[in-house]
Design a protein around this motif. Structure first.
Motif, short mmCIF file in Angstrom:
data_model
loop_
_atom_site.label_atom_id
_atom_site.label_comp_id
_atom_site.label_asym_id
_atom_site.label_seq_id
_atom_site.Cartn_x
_atom_site.Cartn_y
_atom_site.Cartn_z
N TYR A 30 64.29 -43.40 2.56
CA TYR A 30 65.13 -42.32 2.96
C TYR A 30 66.25 -42.41 1.73
CZ TYR A 30 68.16 -46.53 4.84
OH TYR A 30 68.64 -47.72 5.03
N SER A 31 67.18 -41.46 2.02
CA SER A 31 68.29 -41.28 1.02
C SER A 31 67.84 -41.43 -0.37
CB SER A 31 69.25 -42.34 1.36
OG SER A 31 69.83 -42.04 2.70
N PRO A 32 66.70 -40.52 -0.73
CA PRO A 32 66.31 -40.73 -2.36
C PRO A 32 67.33 -40.17 -3.18
CG PRO A 32 65.26 -38.89 -1.39
CD PRO A 32 65.85 -39.58 0.09
N LEU A 33 68.19 -39.69 -2.94
CA LEU A 33 69.51 -39.16 -3.59
C LEU A 33 70.82 -39.98 -3.38
CD1 LEU A 33 69.35 -35.34 -2.74
CD2 LEU A 33 67.69 -36.65 -4.42
N ALA A 34 70.58 -41.10 -2.86
CA ALA A 34 71.55 -42.13 -2.45
C ALA A 34 72.65 -41.35 -2.12
CB ALA A 34 72.06 -42.74 -3.88
N ILE A 35 72.43 -40.44 -0.96
CA ILE A 35 73.18 -39.55 -0.18
C ILE A 35 73.89 -38.80 -0.93
CG2 ILE A 35 74.30 -39.75 2.09
CD1 ILE A 35 74.95 -42.83 1.73
N GLY A 36 73.36 -38.43 -2.14
CA GLY A 36 73.91 -37.54 -3.13
C GLY A 36 74.67 -38.15 -4.22
N LEU A 67 62.04 -38.79 1.79
CA LEU A 67 62.71 -38.04 2.84
C LEU A 67 64.30 -37.48 2.36
CD1 LEU A 67 62.23 -40.35 5.84
CD2 LEU A 67 60.81 -38.60 5.17
N PRO A 68 64.11 -36.47 1.42
CA PRO A 68 65.39 -35.85 1.08
C PRO A 68 66.01 -35.09 2.29
CG PRO A 68 63.63 -34.80 -0.07
CD PRO A 68 62.87 -35.87 0.79
N LYS A 69 67.23 -35.21 2.30
CA LYS A 69 67.94 -34.46 3.52
C LYS A 69 68.84 -33.24 2.89
CE LYS A 69 72.14 -33.72 5.52
NZ LYS A 69 73.52 -33.28 4.94
N SER A 70 68.57 -32.16 3.40
CA SER A 70 69.35 -31.08 3.15
C SER A 70 69.59 -30.11 4.15
CB SER A 70 68.96 -30.43 1.69
OG SER A 70 69.75 -29.47 1.55
N THR A 71 70.64 -29.44 4.11
CA THR A 71 70.91 -28.25 5.35
C THR A 71 70.72 -27.12 4.57
OG1 THR A 71 73.10 -28.86 4.89
CG2 THR A 71 72.20 -29.64 7.12
N HIS A 72 70.58 -27.02 3.17
CA HIS A 72 70.62 -25.83 2.63
C HIS A 72 69.13 -25.55 2.16
CE1 HIS A 72 74.52 -26.98 2.34
NE2 HIS A 72 74.70 -25.46 2.02
N HIS A 91 67.76 -23.51 -0.02
CA HIS A 91 67.34 -23.44 -1.36
C HIS A 91 67.07 -24.84 -2.20
CE1 HIS A 91 71.77 -23.80 -1.90
NE2 HIS A 91 71.65 -24.20 -3.03
N ARG A 92 67.70 -25.79 -1.37
CA ARG A 92 67.70 -26.98 -1.98
C ARG A 92 66.34 -27.74 -1.41
NH1 ARG A 92 73.98 -29.26 -1.00
NH2 ARG A 92 74.85 -28.48 -3.06
N MET A 93 66.04 -27.60 -0.30
CA MET A 93 64.77 -27.83 0.42
C MET A 93 63.74 -27.52 -0.65
SD MET A 93 65.35 -26.74 4.17
CE MET A 93 66.66 -27.33 5.24
N GLU A 133 64.00 -26.80 -3.91
CA GLU A 133 63.95 -27.41 -4.92
C GLU A 133 63.52 -28.91 -4.94
OE1 GLU A 133 68.13 -27.46 -6.49
OE2 GLU A 133 67.95 -29.58 -7.30
N ASN A 134 63.88 -29.33 -3.69
CA ASN A 134 63.41 -30.95 -3.45
C ASN A 134 61.74 -31.12 -3.11
OD1 ASN A 134 66.21 -31.49 -3.66
ND2 ASN A 134 66.65 -31.78 -1.37
N ALA A 135 61.20 -29.81 -3.19
CA ALA A 135 59.76 -29.94 -3.00
C ALA A 135 58.93 -29.56 -4.31
CB ALA A 135 59.24 -29.10 -1.93
#
Ligand code: A2P
Length: 274
Positions: free
Chosen positions: A195-201, A236-241, A243-245, A247-249
């Protein structure tokens, strides 16, 4: 990448990439994010009783009309619940909030309550684990596991367990490589989920990450997510956008051995780069 799957020790499979929903506001924000993720092709959604957004997750899944069996849904037992009956009751409440007959993975959220991190709950974790085994045997959770558990916390459970945890979900990211826990779980056949693979951003601005992302022609988010996959974890990257979902895939590239060694050596609290 969204179609790639991993196999747990009980032969259940899960999509390598999922949508994290920690810190997603309950209700409409979560609902829309999950709808967008499903429309983007995500089939793995991670929630928790503690996030208070199970209802939005469940409603989005229902409205998507995607067959339930095509989805992998995880939820978690609140960290302060450390009794057998309390865990059974909380699981029923989660199913009700999700409006689902079963979940794919049910986890003990943490070895200690969030209000008392580091406190000892060995006896309570054993009680909770027995409840998870009961739930697993009932078929209402296709797999069970833990989250934020150290090797010592898992050893405690293994002293009585009939079912070895199928997964351990941990905060794993560049700067926090978690070598001891990852190696221990590999040895025991326990799948790591990051979880938090982006360190919460926060890790998006890390100079090493920015430099290496440039070298591979990817974004910092993509490098960070790929790092967790190279470690053998689901992510499990988290995003509410949306276009980022997307990108993250788009992380179908490899980080070479020398660069992985550099990232693995890197231990740094990423928050200092904020
Ligand atoms: P948002 O939800 O507004 O898109 P983590 O997965 O480590 O918890 O990180 C989540 C944080 O990173 C959120 O603040 C999220 O913001 C942000 N985020 C997710 N994906 C990206 C991306 N591809 N680029 C930049 N920020 C991102």
């Amino acid at each position: 990448m969204l179609e790639k799957r991993l196999t747990l020790s009980n032969d259940t499979t899960l999509p390598l990439l999922g949508l994290g929903t920690w810190q997603m506001p309950p209700g409409e924000v979560t609902y829309q994010a999950v709808r967008d993720a499903l429309a983007t092709g995500y089939r793995h959604i991670d929630t928790a009783e503690g996030y208070q957004n199970e209802e939005g997750v469940g409603r989005a899944i229902k409205d998507s009309k995607i067959p339930r069996e095509d989805l992998f849904v995880t939820t978690k037992l609140e960290s302060h619940i450390k009794t057998y009956q309390g865990a059974l009751d909380a699981f029923d409440a989660s199913l009700k909030a999700l409006d689902m007959p079963y979940v794919d993975l049910f986890l003990i959220h943490a070895p200690w309550p969030w209000s008392d991190i580091g406190s000892n709950h060995d006896a309570g974790n054993i009680e909770a684990w027995k409840a998870l085994e009961t739930i697993y045997h009932s078929g209402k959770a296709k797999a069970i596991g833990v989250s934020n558990f150290s090797p010592r916390d898992i050893d405690n459970i293994l002293s009585v367990a009939q079912v070895v945890p199928h997964a351990n979900q941990i905060g794993l990211f560049v700067g926090n490589p978690q070598h001891e826990t990852v190696e221990y779980c590999e040895e025991k056949g326990i799948q790591i989920i990051a979880y938090s693979p982006l360190a919460i951003g926060y890790a998006l601005k890390d100079p090493l990450v920015v430099k290496m992302a440039k070298k591979y022609g990817v974004t910092p988010a993509q490098l960070l997510i790929r790092y967790t996959l190279e470690r053998g974890a689901a992510s499990l990257p988290k995003s509410t956008h949306q276009h980022r979902m997307e990108e993250n895939a788009a992380v179908d590239f490899r980080i070479d051995k020398a660069d992985m060694a550099e990232l693995n050596r890197y231990e740094n609290d990423p928050r200092q780069f904020n």
